[in-house]
Design a protein around this motif. Structure first.
Motif, PDB file in Angstrom:
ATOM      1  N   LEU A 133      39.640  39.989  31.185  1.00 50.25           N
ATOM      2  CA  LEU A 133      38.803  39.754  32.351  1.00 50.25           C
ATOM      3  C   LEU A 133      37.385  39.342  31.986  1.00 50.25           C
ATOM      4  O   LEU A 133      37.031  38.176  32.044  1.00 50.25           O
ATOM      5  CB  LEU A 133      38.786  40.999  33.242  1.00 50.25           C
ATOM      6  CG  LEU A 133      40.077  41.268  34.000  1.00 50.25           C
ATOM      7  CD1 LEU A 133      39.854  42.416  34.974  1.00 50.25           C
ATOM      8  CD2 LEU A 133      40.545  40.054  34.753  1.00 50.25           C
ATOM      9  N   GLY A 134      36.559  40.343  31.584  1.00 52.79           N
ATOM     10  CA  GLY A 134      35.152  40.018  31.360  1.00 52.79           C
ATOM     11  C   GLY A 134      34.539  39.490  32.644  1.00 52.79           C
ATOM     12  O   GLY A 134      34.791  39.978  33.732  1.00 52.79           O
ATOM     13  N   ALA A 135      33.734  38.448  32.515  1.00 51.55           N
ATOM     14  CA  ALA A 135      33.075  37.855  33.688  1.00 51.55           C
ATOM     15  C   ALA A 135      33.954  36.743  34.255  1.00 51.55           C
ATOM     16  O   ALA A 135      33.606  35.571  34.259  1.00 51.55           O
ATOM     17  CB  ALA A 135      31.705  37.306  33.300  1.00 51.55           C
ATOM     18  N   THR A 136      35.137  37.119  34.738  1.00 51.26           N
ATOM     19  CA  THR A 136      36.070  36.153  35.307  1.00 51.26           C
ATOM     20  C   THR A 136      36.162  36.345  36.811  1.00 51.26           C
ATOM     21  O   THR A 136      35.711  37.359  37.350  1.00 51.26           O
ATOM     22  CB  THR A 136      37.476  36.326  34.692  1.00 51.26           C
ATOM     23  OG1 THR A 136      37.996  37.581  35.143  1.00 51.26           O
ATOM     24  CG2 THR A 136      37.430  36.295  33.170  1.00 51.26           C
ATOM     25  N   PRO A 137      36.781  35.398  37.518  1.00 51.25           N
ATOM     26  CA  PRO A 137      36.932  35.564  38.967  1.00 51.25           C
ATOM     27  C   PRO A 137      37.655  36.849  39.342  1.00 51.25           C
ATOM     28  O   PRO A 137      37.315  37.494  40.328  1.00 51.25           O
ATOM     29  CB  PRO A 137      37.750  34.329  39.364  1.00 51.25           C
ATOM     30  CG  PRO A 137      37.406  33.311  38.344  1.00 51.25           C
ATOM     31  CD  PRO A 137      37.234  34.077  37.064  1.00 51.25           C
ATOM     32  N   ALA A 138      38.648  37.250  38.538  1.00 51.66           N
ATOM     33  CA  ALA A 138      39.374  38.483  38.851  1.00 51.66           C
ATOM     34  C   ALA A 138      38.455  39.696  38.812  1.00 51.66           C
ATOM     35  O   ALA A 138      38.675  40.678  39.525  1.00 51.66           O
ATOM     36  CB  ALA A 138      40.533  38.664  37.880  1.00 51.66           C
ATOM     37  N   ALA A 139      37.402  39.630  37.984  1.00 48.63           N
ATOM     38  CA  ALA A 139      36.461  40.754  37.886  1.00 48.63           C
ATOM     39  C   ALA A 139      35.741  40.982  39.209  1.00 48.63           C
ATOM     40  O   ALA A 139      35.332  42.100  39.521  1.00 48.63           O
ATOM     41  CB  ALA A 139      35.457  40.504  36.768  1.00 48.63           C
ATOM     42  N   LEU A 140      35.567  39.933  39.992  1.00 45.48           N
ATOM     43  CA  LEU A 140      34.932  40.082  41.299  1.00 45.48           C
ATOM     44  C   LEU A 140      35.760  40.992  42.199  1.00 45.48           C
ATOM     45  O   LEU A 140      35.224  41.775  42.973  1.00 45.48           O
ATOM     46  CB  LEU A 140      34.784  38.711  41.979  1.00 45.48           C
ATOM     47  CG  LEU A 140      33.721  37.765  41.426  1.00 45.48           C
ATOM     48  CD1 LEU A 140      33.878  36.384  42.047  1.00 45.48           C
ATOM     49  CD2 LEU A 140      32.331  38.299  41.685  1.00 45.48           C
ATOM     50  N   LEU A 141      37.076  40.869  42.099  1.00 42.42           N
ATOM     51  CA  LEU A 141      37.970  41.627  42.965  1.00 42.42           C
ATOM     52  C   LEU A 141      38.350  42.968  42.368  1.00 42.42           C
ATOM     53  O   LEU A 141      38.630  43.914  43.089  1.00 42.42           O
ATOM     54  CB  LEU A 141      39.232  40.813  43.243  1.00 42.42           C
ATOM     55  CG  LEU A 141      39.013  39.437  43.867  1.00 42.42           C
ATOM     56  CD1 LEU A 141      40.333  38.704  43.982  1.00 42.42           C
ATOM     57  CD2 LEU A 141      38.356  39.573  45.237  1.00 42.42           C
ATOM     58  N   ALA A 142      38.377  43.038  41.037  1.00 48.42           N
ATOM     59  CA  ALA A 142      38.891  44.232  40.376  1.00 48.42           C
ATOM     60  C   ALA A 142      37.822  45.276  40.105  1.00 48.42           C
ATOM     61  O   ALA A 142      38.120  46.344  39.584  1.00 48.42           O
ATOM     62  CB  ALA A 142      39.577  43.848  39.063  1.00 48.42           C
ATOM     63  N   GLY A 143      36.557  44.951  40.389  1.00 54.34           N
ATOM     64  CA  GLY A 143      35.525  45.963  40.234  1.00 54.34           C
ATOM     65  C   GLY A 143      34.582  45.719  39.085  1.00 54.34           C
ATOM     66  O   GLY A 143      34.018  46.648  38.535  1.00 54.34           O
ATOM     67  N   GLY A 144      34.419  44.465  38.696  1.00 55.95           N
ATOM     68  CA  GLY A 144      33.479  44.143  37.641  1.00 55.95           C
ATOM     69  C   GLY A 144      32.045  44.375  38.078  1.00 55.95           C
ATOM     70  O   GLY A 144      31.765  44.581  39.256  1.00 55.95           O
ATOM     71  N   SER A 145      31.130  44.341  37.139  1.00 50.31           N
ATOM     72  CA  SER A 145      29.714  44.530  37.451  1.00 50.31           C
ATOM     73  C   SER A 145      29.157  43.211  37.967  1.00 50.31           C
ATOM     74  O   SER A 145      28.805  42.329  37.193  1.00 50.31           O
ATOM     75  CB  SER A 145      28.953  44.985  36.197  1.00 50.31           C
ATOM     76  OG  SER A 145      27.599  45.183  36.499  1.00 50.31           O
ATOM     77  N   LEU A 146      29.101  43.084  39.278  1.00 51.67           N
ATOM     78  CA  LEU A 146      28.830  41.810  39.928  1.00 51.67           C
ATOM     79  C   LEU A 146      27.529  41.170  39.468  1.00 51.67           C
ATOM     80  O   LEU A 146      27.521  40.075  38.910  1.00 51.67           O
ATOM     81  CB  LEU A 146      28.825  42.009  41.447  1.00 51.67           C
ATOM     82  CG  LEU A 146      28.649  40.752  42.299  1.00 51.67           C
ATOM     83  CD1 LEU A 146      29.833  39.828  42.123  1.00 51.67           C
ATOM     84  CD2 LEU A 146      28.492  41.139  43.764  1.00 51.67           C
ATOM     85  N   GLU A 147      26.403  41.843  39.686  1.00 49.92           N
ATOM     86  CA  GLU A 147      25.110  41.236  39.393  1.00 49.92           C
ATOM     87  C   GLU A 147      24.773  41.251  37.901  1.00 49.92           C
ATOM     88  O   GLU A 147      23.913  40.505  37.453  1.00 49.92           O
ATOM     89  CB  GLU A 147      24.025  41.927  40.212  1.00 49.92           C
ATOM     90  CG  GLU A 147      24.172  41.633  41.707  1.00 49.92           C
ATOM     91  CD  GLU A 147      23.125  42.344  42.541  1.00 49.92           C
ATOM     92  OE1 GLU A 147      22.036  41.766  42.712  1.00 49.92           O
ATOM     93  OE2 GLU A 147      23.400  43.459  43.008  1.00 49.92           O
ATOM     94  N   LYS A 148      25.463  42.092  37.154  1.00 53.01           N
ATOM     95  CA  LYS A 148      25.275  42.093  35.704  1.00 53.01           C
ATOM     96  C   LYS A 148      25.936  40.869  35.068  1.00 53.01           C
ATOM     97  O   LYS A 148      25.417  40.274  34.122  1.00 53.01           O
ATOM     98  CB  LYS A 148      25.859  43.369  35.101  1.00 53.01           C
ATOM     99  CG  LYS A 148      25.777  43.433  33.574  1.00 53.01           C
ATOM    100  CD  LYS A 148      26.462  44.682  33.049  1.00 53.01           C
ATOM    101  CE  LYS A 148      26.488  44.684  31.530  1.00 53.01           C
ATOM    102  NZ  LYS A 148      27.222  45.862  31.001  1.00 53.01           N
ATOM    103  N   ASP A 149      27.095  40.490  35.601  1.00 56.62           N
ATOM    104  CA  ASP A 149      27.885  39.421  34.999  1.00 56.62           C
ATOM    105  C   ASP A 149      27.676  38.050  35.629  1.00 56.62           C
ATOM    106  O   ASP A 149      27.987  37.027  35.015  1.00 56.62           O
ATOM    107  CB  ASP A 149      29.380  39.768  35.072  1.00 56.62           C
ATOM    108  CG  ASP A 149      29.729  40.982  34.227  1.00 56.62           C
ATOM    109  OD1 ASP A 149      29.037  41.201  33.206  1.00 56.62           O
ATOM    110  OD2 ASP A 149      30.666  41.716  34.576  1.00 56.62           O
TER     111      ASP A 149
END
Length: 203
Positions: free
Chosen positions: A105-121
């Motif tokens: 994942l990392g800073a991928t589109p899926a991270a937006l939905l899966a709970g990634g750090s939005l403003e960090k990434d």
């Protein structure tokens, strides 16, 4: 002349307010929507716009770090994130592959939905409304990656579309329908078991 200037300023003010709202809507979605399910149609367009491929299926997610894309047409494929790994299974090839969640994942589109750090990434910027949706562009802060940008479209507060442009300028548009937010989803939805006899490739 004064009326024209006033009306122009009001239009700009309204656009600015709408733009701010679109970014806030994405932030609110990531913060408040803990799970959800929807049906989707995906259209992939070649860089020159000449070729298009369409597929469809079901999408489910549960924060943190769990989601499932089930492609039903034209070919069966499953992508499952179980919190530790991301699994991809191609029914026609009877082949499964897996990667660690952090690597996949990392800073991928899926991270937006899966709970990634939005403003960090991501750097977030509102885009003009189009096709009845309010759009936000999320550009990855990491210089190296598999995609250039992702746009997220909302109809009101409802997630309606995600458009991704990859490193080769290929465009992929996911359009969601019948989206239900904060729907209880069984934990086993995000458990992947390698089918008997399938080849497994672990990365």
């Amino acid at each position: 002349m004064k009326k024209f200037l006033v009306s122009t300023l009001l239009m700009f003010a309204a656009a600015a307010a709408s733009a701010q709202t679109a970014v806030d809507t994405l932030k609110d979605f990531v913060r408040d929507v803990k799970s959800g399910r929807a049906e989707f149609t995906q259209t992939v367009t070649s860089p020159d716009g000449a070729k298009k491929k369409t597929s469809s299926g079901k999408f489910e997610f549960s924060r943190p770090n769990r989601f499932r894309f089930t492609y039903l047409k034209p070919f069966e494929q499953v992508i499952v994130a179980d919190g530790q790994k991301v699994w991809i299974y191609d029914a026609d090839l009877n082949q499964a592959s897996s990667r660690k969640f952090s690597q996949a994942l990392g800073a991928t589109p899926a991270a937006l939905l899966a709970g990634g750090s939005l403003e960090k990434d991501f750097d977030l910027a509102a885009q003009p409304a189009k096709d009845g949706l309010d759009w936000v562009e999320a550009t990855p802060k990491a210089k190296e990656g598999s995609f250039k940008s992702v746009r997220v479209g909302f109809k009101g507060k409802t997630l309606s579309a995600i458009e991704v442009v990859d490193a080769f300028n290929q465009r992929s548009l996911l359009q969601f329908s019948q989206f239900v937010a904060n729907e209880p989803i069984k934990a086993e939805t995000f458990v992947f078991t390698v089918p008997k006899g399938a080849d497994l490739i672990e990365q």
